[in-house]
Write a protein that holds these residues in place. Sequence first.
Motif, PDB file in Angstrom:
ATOM      1  N   SER A   1       0.490   0.070  -9.280  1.00 54.11           N
ATOM      2  CA  SER A   1       0.963   1.158  -8.428  1.00 54.11           C
ATOM      3  C   SER A   1       2.101   0.669  -7.532  1.00 54.11           C
ATOM      4  CB  SER A   1      -0.188   1.664  -7.543  1.00 54.11           C
ATOM      5  OG  SER A   1      -0.554   0.658  -6.601  1.00 54.11           O
ATOM      6  N   GLU A   2       2.781   1.623  -6.901  1.00 54.56           N
ATOM      7  CA  GLU A   2       3.845   1.255  -5.960  1.00 54.56           C
ATOM      8  C   GLU A   2       3.280   0.422  -4.813  1.00 54.56           C
ATOM      9  OE1 GLU A   2       6.982   1.652  -6.396  1.00 54.56           O
ATOM     10  OE2 GLU A   2       6.784   2.874  -8.201  1.00 54.56           O
ATOM     11  N   LEU A   3       2.075   0.745  -4.371  1.00 51.31           N
ATOM     12  CA  LEU A   3       1.442  -0.006  -3.293  1.00 51.31           C
ATOM     13  C   LEU A   3       1.186  -1.448  -3.726  1.00 51.31           C
ATOM     14  CD1 LEU A   3       0.108  -0.090  -0.488  1.00 51.31           C
ATOM     15  CD2 LEU A   3      -2.033   0.639  -1.589  1.00 51.31           C
ATOM     16  N   GLU A   4       0.663  -1.627  -4.925  1.00 48.48           N
ATOM     17  CA  GLU A   4       0.403  -2.979  -5.419  1.00 48.48           C
ATOM     18  C   GLU A   4       1.689  -3.780  -5.555  1.00 48.48           C
ATOM     19  OE1 GLU A   4      -3.218  -3.059  -8.452  1.00 48.48           O
ATOM     20  OE2 GLU A   4      -1.974  -1.283  -8.764  1.00 48.48           O
TER      21      GLU A   4
ATOM     22  N   ASP B   1       0.487 -14.583   3.149  1.00 48.91           N
ATOM     23  CA  ASP B   1       1.245 -15.086   2.021  1.00 48.91           C
ATOM     24  C   ASP B   1       0.383 -15.188   0.772  1.00 48.91           C
ATOM     25  OD1 ASP B   1       3.274 -15.316   3.841  1.00 48.91           O
ATOM     26  OD2 ASP B   1       3.120 -17.499   4.044  1.00 48.91           O
ATOM     27  N   PHE B   2       1.040 -15.113  -0.376  1.00 52.90           N
ATOM     28  CA  PHE B   2       0.368 -15.284  -1.658  1.00 52.90           C
ATOM     29  C   PHE B   2      -0.150 -16.714  -1.775  1.00 52.90           C
ATOM     30  CE2 PHE B   2       0.162 -16.191  -6.176  1.00 52.90           C
ATOM     31  CZ  PHE B   2      -0.363 -15.034  -6.708  1.00 52.90           C
TER      32      PHE B   2
ATOM     33  N   ARG C   1       2.986  -4.634  -1.975  1.00 52.71           N
ATOM     34  CA  ARG C   1       2.154  -5.626  -1.285  1.00 52.71           C
ATOM     35  C   ARG C   1       2.332  -7.022  -1.881  1.00 52.71           C
ATOM     36  NH1 ARG C   1      -3.768  -2.711  -0.499  1.00 52.71           N
ATOM     37  NH2 ARG C   1      -3.355  -1.752   1.542  1.00 52.71           N
ATOM     38  N   LYS C   2       2.359  -7.096  -3.204  1.00 55.90           N
ATOM     39  CA  LYS C   2       2.505  -8.407  -3.822  1.00 55.90           C
ATOM     40  C   LYS C   2       3.881  -8.991  -3.542  1.00 55.90           C
ATOM     41  CE  LYS C   2       1.894 -11.004  -8.082  1.00 55.90           C
ATOM     42  NZ  LYS C   2       1.684 -10.943  -9.545  1.00 55.90           N
ATOM     43  N   ARG C   3       4.919  -8.148  -3.565  1.00 54.83           N
ATOM     44  CA  ARG C   3       6.263  -8.627  -3.250  1.00 54.83           C
ATOM     45  C   ARG C   3       6.297  -9.220  -1.841  1.00 54.83           C
ATOM     46  NH1 ARG C   3       8.870  -4.056  -3.250  1.00 54.83           N
ATOM     47  NH2 ARG C   3       9.374  -4.065  -5.482  1.00 54.83           N
TER      48      ARG C   3
ATOM     49  N   ASP D   1      -6.634  -7.344 -12.696  1.00 52.70           N
ATOM     50  CA  ASP D   1      -6.043  -7.641 -11.388  1.00 52.70           C
ATOM     51  C   ASP D   1      -5.961  -6.372 -10.548  1.00 52.70           C
ATOM     52  OD1 ASP D   1      -4.555  -8.502  -9.215  1.00 52.70           O
ATOM     53  OD2 ASP D   1      -2.640  -8.413 -10.299  1.00 52.70           O
ATOM     54  N   ARG D   2      -6.768  -6.354  -9.461  1.00 50.02           N
ATOM     55  CA  ARG D   2      -6.728  -5.252  -8.496  1.00 50.02           C
ATOM     56  C   ARG D   2      -6.606  -5.808  -7.080  1.00 50.02           C
ATOM     57  NH1 ARG D   2      -5.567  -0.444  -9.865  1.00 50.02           N
ATOM     58  NH2 ARG D   2      -7.040   0.523  -8.424  1.00 50.02           N
ATOM     59  N   LEU D   3      -6.063  -7.015  -6.951  1.00 52.60           N
ATOM     60  CA  LEU D   3      -6.058  -7.704  -5.652  1.00 52.60           C
ATOM     61  C   LEU D   3      -5.301  -6.939  -4.576  1.00 52.60           C
ATOM     62  CD1 LEU D   3      -5.575 -11.465  -6.595  1.00 52.60           C
ATOM     63  CD2 LEU D   3      -7.680 -10.240  -6.049  1.00 52.60           C
ATOM     64  N   TYR D   4      -4.248  -6.248  -4.963  1.00 50.24           N
ATOM     65  CA  TYR D   4      -3.414  -5.568  -3.963  1.00 50.24           C
ATOM     66  C   TYR D   4      -3.549  -4.047  -4.040  1.00 50.24           C
ATOM     67  CZ  TYR D   4      -1.364 -10.135  -3.281  1.00 50.24           C
ATOM     68  OH  TYR D   4      -1.191 -11.470  -3.002  1.00 50.24           O
ATOM     69  N   ALA D   5      -4.644  -3.587  -4.621  1.00 54.85           N
ATOM     70  CA  ALA D   5      -4.792  -2.148  -4.849  1.00 54.85           C
ATOM     71  C   ALA D   5      -5.478  -1.409  -3.706  1.00 54.85           C
ATOM     72  CB  ALA D   5      -5.560  -1.906  -6.139  1.00 54.85           C
TER      73      ALA D   5
END
Length: 248
Positions: free
Chosen positions: A197-200, A23-24, A203-205, A11-15
């Motif tokens: 990562s913090e970014l992932e 929205d998710f 972003r997912k949140r 899973d690298r969708l939000y990387a």
Amino acid sequence: MTEDFQQNTRDRLYAGMEAAPGDFAFDDSVARVFPDMISRSVPCYCDLVKLMAVLARRFLHPDARCFDLGCSLGAVSAALLGQYRHLGLRVVAVDNSQAMIDRLNQRLAEEVAGGRLQARCEDLTEVDTSGASLLILNLTLQFIAPEQRLALLARLRERLQPGGGLLLAEKVQCANPDAEHLLAEAHAEFKRANGYSELEISRKRAALERVMRLDAPEVHAERLRAAGFTQVVPWFQCLNFMAWAAWA
């Protein structure tokens, strides 16, 4: 089973910069990485699935019918069929994501071909569960509109066979701010430890905020009773994830 649930694309969708805004959604991009995503995001997920299969025995009889509602790629369906094949168990796996259902049919092709598993793409608020001995809602109710949850549970309870039951697992939000902060921070740390990562994480949140609406544990228990379940037993908690068994 045709494939170990844990083996799939990373899973690298939000990387990266190409991460989709908005929205998710349980679309094909999520379905493609879902096993990795769920195992790295939900603490003790594999144990939760295995324990659901263990708890299921309380409600099963020969030739019983089970509905796995919000089945995603069928992890719980596969666990149930693997453990209770000798009972002649039949599972109806339902999800409103065609991408999930398509991949489930590929992953569990042997069970589908053998008639033990039927996969349906349907709205969970409209599916007919008549004849069910066991109902599974594994991290599903949180994606149903809050105002529809009681009616859904009441309808599921009404159509259960005598002696049947429901297994519910949910991410929860504690009413106590200190408890909520502790568990939320621990959950974020769990994801960091699994390579996000913090970014992932951020972003997912943000993507989940409007589609995943959480309740307090007490709300879940009270709603199950209001839906007609007289016995409501909590049997699992790992950080901010909990599960209950409910029956008449």
